[in-house]
Scaffold this motif. Structure first.
Motif, PDB file in Angstrom:
ATOM      1  N   ASP A 154       0.463  -1.677   4.958  1.00  0.00           N
ATOM      2  CA  ASP A 154      -0.373  -0.795   4.125  1.00  0.00           C
ATOM      3  C   ASP A 154      -0.538   0.568   4.782  1.00  0.00           C
TER       4      ASP A 154
ATOM      5  N   HIS B 116       2.637   2.669   4.517  1.00  0.00           N
ATOM      6  CA  HIS B 116       2.828   3.275   3.201  1.00  0.00           C
ATOM      7  C   HIS B 116       1.785   4.360   2.904  1.00  0.00           C
ATOM      8  N   ASP B 117       0.515   4.032   3.133  1.00  0.00           N
ATOM      9  CA  ASP B 117      -0.574   4.904   2.693  1.00  0.00           C
ATOM     10  C   ASP B 117      -0.803   6.112   3.588  1.00  0.00           C
TER      11      ASP B 117
ATOM     12  N   LYS C  22       7.196   3.207  -0.572  1.00  0.00           N
ATOM     13  CA  LYS C  22       6.609   1.904  -0.848  1.00  0.00           C
ATOM     14  C   LYS C  22       7.645   0.845  -1.207  1.00  0.00           C
TER      15      LYS C  22
END
Length: 235
Positions: free
Chosen positions: A123, A126-127, A133
């Motif tokens: 996470d 990606h974030d 993603k």
């Protein structure tokens, strides 16, 4: 290939680090000197530890333009360290410059690239790091590993969970150094991808990096020996 346990000397100063190493007068150990200790004490702490007969992984995660990286590598080689590392995200050109200097030095230095820190989960990748993603964390680690091998490095730093895929793709001789090791997987501190020494052995890690389970132990020497025995297959 030799396998070993690397003790992370995550101490705020040289006095504490050298005091801790008093526990290891009976044997030569492999230790990791990271940013906190090196930035506090400078090259002299490396020289002092080498005089005690221990091997050193100088964990500074170099990441800069190729020319600066080459200069940093030249400086570190003069300290006679046994293992150094770079961020794979620094590009193949940067890694190539470092690898070339190491080979020209004729020193037996293990050169590694950091793929994805074990404090980073998918996470976060990606974030915050903004990696596509559509890519899972293992794919990104493998891509960085291939770049590192093609650039002439000895191996990578990665989670033990990623070792089987790395070995399958790049061969058993490509070295994997794995932090995020805990005696109890439920005690992960700030690490997000952790395994036990026994898990790391089964997954194929070449070196494991262990900090607090040894440095905070009531008897550091016994803790080290127990972890080493578990990693090398005694338990």
């Amino acid at each position: 290939m030799a396998k070993d346990v690397i003790i992370a000397l995550d101490f705020p100063n040289g006095r504490d680090a050298l005091s801790f190493l008093e526990n290891f007068k009976e044997e030569e150990v492999f230790v990791k000197v990271g940013m906190e200790l090196f930035y506090k004490e400078g090259p002299e702490i490396v020289r002092k530890i080498k005089k005690l007969g221990h091997k050193i992984f100088l964990d500074l995660k170099i990441h800069d333009i190729p020319n600066t990286c080459a200069g940093a590598t030249r400086s570190l080689l003069s300290l006679d360290v046994d293992m150094i590392n770079y961020h794979a995200a620094g590009t193949g050109k940067m890694l190539n410059e470092a690898s070339k200097l190491i080979k020209e030095s004729n020193k037996e230095v293990i050169s590694l690239a950091v793929t994805m820190l074990t404090s980073t989960d998918e996470d976060t990748m990606h974030d915050e790091i903004k990696i596509d993603k559509d890519l899972v964390l293992e794919d990104v680690v493998l891509s960085y590993a291939k770049l590192s091998k093609n650039s002439g490095l000895s191996g990578i730093v990665c989670s033990a969970l990623e070792v089987p895929k790395i070995k399958e793709a790049l061969g058993e001789e490509f070295i994997t150094v794995t932090p995020g090791i805990r005696k109890d997987k439920n005690n992960s501190d700030d690490q997000k991808r952790v395994v036990t020494p026994k898990d790391a052995r089964k997954l194929g890690s070449d070196y494991i990096v262990v900090g607090r389970p040894i440095t905070k132990a009531e008897n550091p020497l016994n803790a080290y020996r127990e972890i080493k025995e578990e990693f090398l297959g005694g338990k």
